[in-house]
Write a protein that holds these residues in place. Structure first.
Motif, PDB file in Angstrom:
ATOM      1  N   HIS A   1       0.835  -1.203   0.000  1.00 45.86           N
ATOM      2  CA  HIS A   1       0.000   0.000   0.000  1.00 45.86           C
ATOM      3  C   HIS A   1       0.870   1.254   0.000  1.00 45.86           C
ATOM      4  O   HIS A   1       0.647   2.198  -0.764  1.00 45.86           O
ATOM      5  N   ASN A   2       1.879   1.282   0.853  1.00 52.66           N
ATOM      6  CA  ASN A   2       2.770   2.437   0.930  1.00 52.66           C
ATOM      7  C   ASN A   2       3.606   2.589  -0.340  1.00 52.66           C
ATOM      8  O   ASN A   2       3.905   3.711  -0.757  1.00 52.66           O
ATOM      9  N   PHE A   3       3.990   1.463  -0.929  1.00 52.54           N
ATOM     10  CA  PHE A   3       4.720   1.509  -2.205  1.00 52.54           C
ATOM     11  C   PHE A   3       3.868   2.221  -3.253  1.00 52.54           C
ATOM     12  O   PHE A   3       4.363   3.076  -4.002  1.00 52.54           O
ATOM     13  N   ILE A   4       2.580   1.870  -3.301  1.00 50.48           N
ATOM     14  CA  ILE A   4       1.662   2.506  -4.249  1.00 50.48           C
ATOM     15  C   ILE A   4       1.564   3.999  -3.960  1.00 50.48           C
ATOM     16  O   ILE A   4       1.566   4.832  -4.873  1.00 50.48           O
ATOM     17  N   ASP A   5       1.475   4.361  -2.666  1.00 50.19           N
ATOM     18  CA  ASP A   5       1.422   5.782  -2.307  1.00 50.19           C
ATOM     19  C   ASP A   5       2.651   6.519  -2.845  1.00 50.19           C
ATOM     20  O   ASP A   5       2.550   7.648  -3.331  1.00 50.19           O
ATOM     21  N   GLY A   6       3.815   5.876  -2.739  1.00 54.51           N
ATOM     22  CA  GLY A   6       5.033   6.494  -3.245  1.00 54.51           C
ATOM     23  C   GLY A   6       4.985   6.710  -4.749  1.00 54.51           C
ATOM     24  O   GLY A   6       5.411   7.766  -5.252  1.00 54.51           O
ATOM     25  N   VAL A   7       4.454   5.725  -5.462  1.00 51.96           N
ATOM     26  CA  VAL A   7       4.307   5.855  -6.918  1.00 51.96           C
ATOM     27  C   VAL A   7       3.368   7.011  -7.252  1.00 51.96           C
ATOM     28  O   VAL A   7       3.648   7.839  -8.135  1.00 51.96           O
ATOM     29  N   VAL A   8       2.237   7.086  -6.530  1.00 48.67           N
ATOM     30  CA  VAL A   8       1.240   8.140  -6.789  1.00 48.67           C
ATOM     31  C   VAL A   8       1.825   9.519  -6.499  1.00 48.67           C
ATOM     32  O   VAL A   8       1.622  10.474  -7.270  1.00 48.67           O
ATOM     33  N   ILE A   9       2.566   9.641  -5.392  1.00 50.90           N
ATOM     34  CA  ILE A   9       3.167  10.932  -5.043  1.00 50.90           C
ATOM     35  C   ILE A   9       4.182  11.358  -6.102  1.00 50.90           C
ATOM     36  O   ILE A   9       4.193  12.510  -6.546  1.00 50.90           O
ATOM     37  N   ALA A  10       5.033  10.438  -6.509  1.00 50.61           N
ATOM     38  CA  ALA A  10       6.042  10.759  -7.530  1.00 50.61           C
ATOM     39  C   ALA A  10       5.376  11.144  -8.849  1.00 50.61           C
ATOM     40  O   ALA A  10       5.819  12.078  -9.538  1.00 50.61           O
ATOM     41  N   ALA A  11       4.309  10.428  -9.215  1.00 51.92           N
ATOM     42  CA  ALA A  11       3.594  10.742 -10.451  1.00 51.92           C
ATOM     43  C   ALA A  11       2.978  12.136 -10.385  1.00 51.92           C
ATOM     44  O   ALA A  11       2.964  12.872 -11.384  1.00 51.92           O
ATOM     45  N   SER A  12       2.495  12.531  -9.215  1.00 54.48           N
ATOM     46  CA  SER A  12       1.891  13.855  -9.047  1.00 54.48           C
ATOM     47  C   SER A  12       2.935  14.965  -9.165  1.00 54.48           C
ATOM     48  O   SER A  12       2.692  15.993  -9.802  1.00 54.48           O
ATOM     49  N   PHE A  13       4.089  14.765  -8.566  1.00 51.79           N
ATOM     50  CA  PHE A  13       5.151  15.766  -8.665  1.00 51.79           C
ATOM     51  C   PHE A  13       5.674  15.871 -10.103  1.00 51.79           C
ATOM     52  O   PHE A  13       6.154  16.930 -10.514  1.00 51.79           O
ATOM     53  N   ALA A  14       5.585  14.796 -10.850  1.00 52.66           N
ATOM     54  CA  ALA A  14       6.013  14.830 -12.248  1.00 52.66           C
ATOM     55  C   ALA A  14       5.119  15.754 -13.078  1.00 52.66           C
ATOM     56  O   ALA A  14       5.547  16.321 -14.085  1.00 52.66           O
ATOM     57  N   VAL A  15       3.851  15.914 -12.624  1.00 56.04           N
ATOM     58  CA  VAL A  15       2.918  16.808 -13.315  1.00 56.04           C
ATOM     59  C   VAL A  15       3.177  18.259 -12.915  1.00 56.04           C
ATOM     60  O   VAL A  15       3.338  19.145 -13.759  1.00 56.04           O
ATOM     61  N   SER A  16       3.208  18.505 -11.577  1.00 56.73           N
ATOM     62  CA  SER A  16       3.477  19.863 -11.077  1.00 56.73           C
ATOM     63  C   SER A  16       3.770  19.797  -9.589  1.00 56.73           C
ATOM     64  O   SER A  16       3.261  18.903  -8.890  1.00 56.73           O
ATOM     65  N   PRO A  17       4.558  20.737  -9.056  1.00 55.53           N
ATOM     66  CA  PRO A  17       4.825  20.763  -7.614  1.00 55.53           C
ATOM     67  C   PRO A  17       3.549  20.938  -6.800  1.00 55.53           C
ATOM     68  O   PRO A  17       3.400  20.329  -5.726  1.00 55.53           O
ATOM     69  N   GLU A  18       2.611  21.771  -7.305  1.00 55.31           N
ATOM     70  CA  GLU A  18       1.376  22.016  -6.575  1.00 55.31           C
ATOM     71  C   GLU A  18       0.569  20.737  -6.401  1.00 55.31           C
ATOM     72  O   GLU A  18       0.097  20.422  -5.293  1.00 55.31           O
ATOM     73  N   LEU A  19       0.416  19.989  -7.493  1.00 54.43           N
ATOM     74  CA  LEU A  19      -0.321  18.731  -7.420  1.00 54.43           C
ATOM     75  C   LEU A  19       0.406  17.741  -6.512  1.00 54.43           C
ATOM     76  O   LEU A  19      -0.222  16.998  -5.753  1.00 54.43           O
ATOM     77  N   GLY A  20       1.727  17.749  -6.566  1.00 55.80           N
ATOM     78  CA  GLY A  20       2.499  16.860  -5.713  1.00 55.80           C
ATOM     79  C   GLY A  20       2.275  17.135  -4.236  1.00 55.80           C
ATOM     80  O   GLY A  20       2.074  16.205  -3.445  1.00 55.80           O
ATOM     81  N   PHE A  21       2.287  18.420  -3.859  1.00 56.46           N
ATOM     82  CA  PHE A  21       2.076  18.766  -2.455  1.00 56.46           C
ATOM     83  C   PHE A  21       0.666  18.406  -1.998  1.00 56.46           C
ATOM     84  O   PHE A  21       0.458  17.912  -0.888  1.00 56.46           O
ATOM     85  N   LEU A  22      -0.327  18.672  -2.844  1.00 56.02           N
ATOM     86  CA  LEU A  22      -1.709  18.331  -2.487  1.00 56.02           C
ATOM     87  C   LEU A  22      -1.885  16.824  -2.338  1.00 56.02           C
ATOM     88  O   LEU A  22      -2.559  16.348  -1.411  1.00 56.02           O
ATOM     89  N   THR A  23      -1.283  16.074  -3.236  1.00 56.36           N
ATOM     90  CA  THR A  23      -1.364  14.616  -3.161  1.00 56.36           C
ATOM     91  C   THR A  23      -0.674  14.097  -1.896  1.00 56.36           C
ATOM     92  O   THR A  23      -1.194  13.211  -1.210  1.00 56.36           O
ATOM     93  N   THR A  24       0.478  14.672  -1.579  1.00 52.60           N
ATOM     94  CA  THR A  24       1.201  14.270  -0.370  1.00 52.60           C
ATOM     95  C   THR A  24       0.362  14.551   0.869  1.00 52.60           C
ATOM     96  O   THR A  24       0.290  13.727   1.788  1.00 52.60           O
ATOM     97  N   LEU A  25      -0.296  15.707   0.908  1.00 54.05           N
ATOM     98  CA  LEU A  25      -1.151  16.054   2.048  1.00 54.05           C
ATOM     99  C   LEU A  25      -2.298  15.062   2.175  1.00 54.05           C
ATOM    100  O   LEU A  25      -2.607  14.597   3.278  1.00 54.05           O
ATOM    101  N   ALA A  26      -2.923  14.730   1.051  1.00 52.97           N
ATOM    102  CA  ALA A  26      -4.034  13.780   1.068  1.00 52.97           C
ATOM    103  C   ALA A  26      -3.587  12.416   1.582  1.00 52.97           C
ATOM    104  O   ALA A  26      -4.251  11.787   2.415  1.00 52.97           O
TER     105      ALA A  26
END
Length: 245
Positions: free
Chosen positions: A111-136
């Protein structure tokens, strides 16, 4: 700072949430009633996370392809076989959650591995999306990590062992981010299958280990079981609604 560096820092921060459980066990191991309450809460959290988060996200990412639930079934079958093996090692123990303590580490690690993939994918789009995803992810991880820590302690680990192992499973988020950075296209196309597999793991742990143990609870009012279970579901449901999942 590069998206990759931001993703690694974010997943390190999320991994540290695995330490939250120690706050609830700083004085001593929980008494039987407290343990029942926390295990009931854990069951509610696992099931709600599965059906309100993992399954809908997996279906969406798979484009509605129902074949991803083959991974859910495979995970449940695999955990059944693994638990039978673990029962062989713990057949003289009286602790009913001894096998599930290992299962939860495997399930939460993925589960945490997947979270890491999702967070990295979000930061690849934009820093703002990455931070929001990390917060969620961080907000969701607090009840999840508390639930995991409870199962580890109830399963017979010492506080120090439970803390270390829960943190180790949390660190897999960093590996998820690193894997995405190295294998972006390969992992992104298969994330729905990872989610579906994790769903099967969580369903199995809650339904075969935690809930049967709660049914054997005979001391104290039934509210000690009902209220925390429904409370765990309500917490995840509220977070899902607030975060728009």
């Amino acid at each position: 700072m590069s998206p990759a560096a931001l993703a690694i820092l974010a997943t390190l921060a999320v991994s540290a949430i695995a330490l939250v459980g120690i706050v609830f066990f700083v004085t001593a191991r929980p008494k039987e009633r407290s343990e029942t309450v926390l295990l009931s809460f854990a069951a509610g959290v696992l099931l709600a996370t599965t059906f309100l988060e993992l399954v809908p996200e997996a279906v969406e990412k798979a484009g509605g392809d129902g074949r991803i639930f083959v991974a859910t079934l495979a995970a449940m079958i695999g955990f059944f076989l693994l638990e039978r093996l673990l029962h062989g090692f713990h057949e003289h123990e009286e602790i009913h959650t001894a096998p599930s303590r290992w299962l939860i580490l495997i399930g939460d690690g993925l589960h945490n591995f997947i979270d890491g993939v999702v967070i990295a994918a979000s930061f690849a789009v934009s820093p703002e999306l990455g931070f929001l995803t990390t917060l969620a992810v961080a907000i969701h991880e607090i009840p999840q990590e508390l639930a995991d820590f409870t199962i580890l302690v109830a399963g017979g680990f010492t506080l120090r062992q439970a803390l270390f192992l829960n943190l180790a499973s949390g660190i897999t988020a960093v590996f998820g981010a690193l894997a995405f950075i190295a294998l972006e296209h390969t992992l992104e196309s298969r994330i729905a299958w990872f989610m579906s597999t994790t769903a099967g793991m969580f369903i199995y742990i809650a339904a075969s280990d935690l809930i049967p143990q709660l049914h054997h609870h005979r001391k104290g009012p039934n509210a000690l079981v009902y209220a925390p279970f429904l409370g765990g579901v309500a917490v995840i449901a509220a977070l899902s609604a607030v975060l728009g999942h």
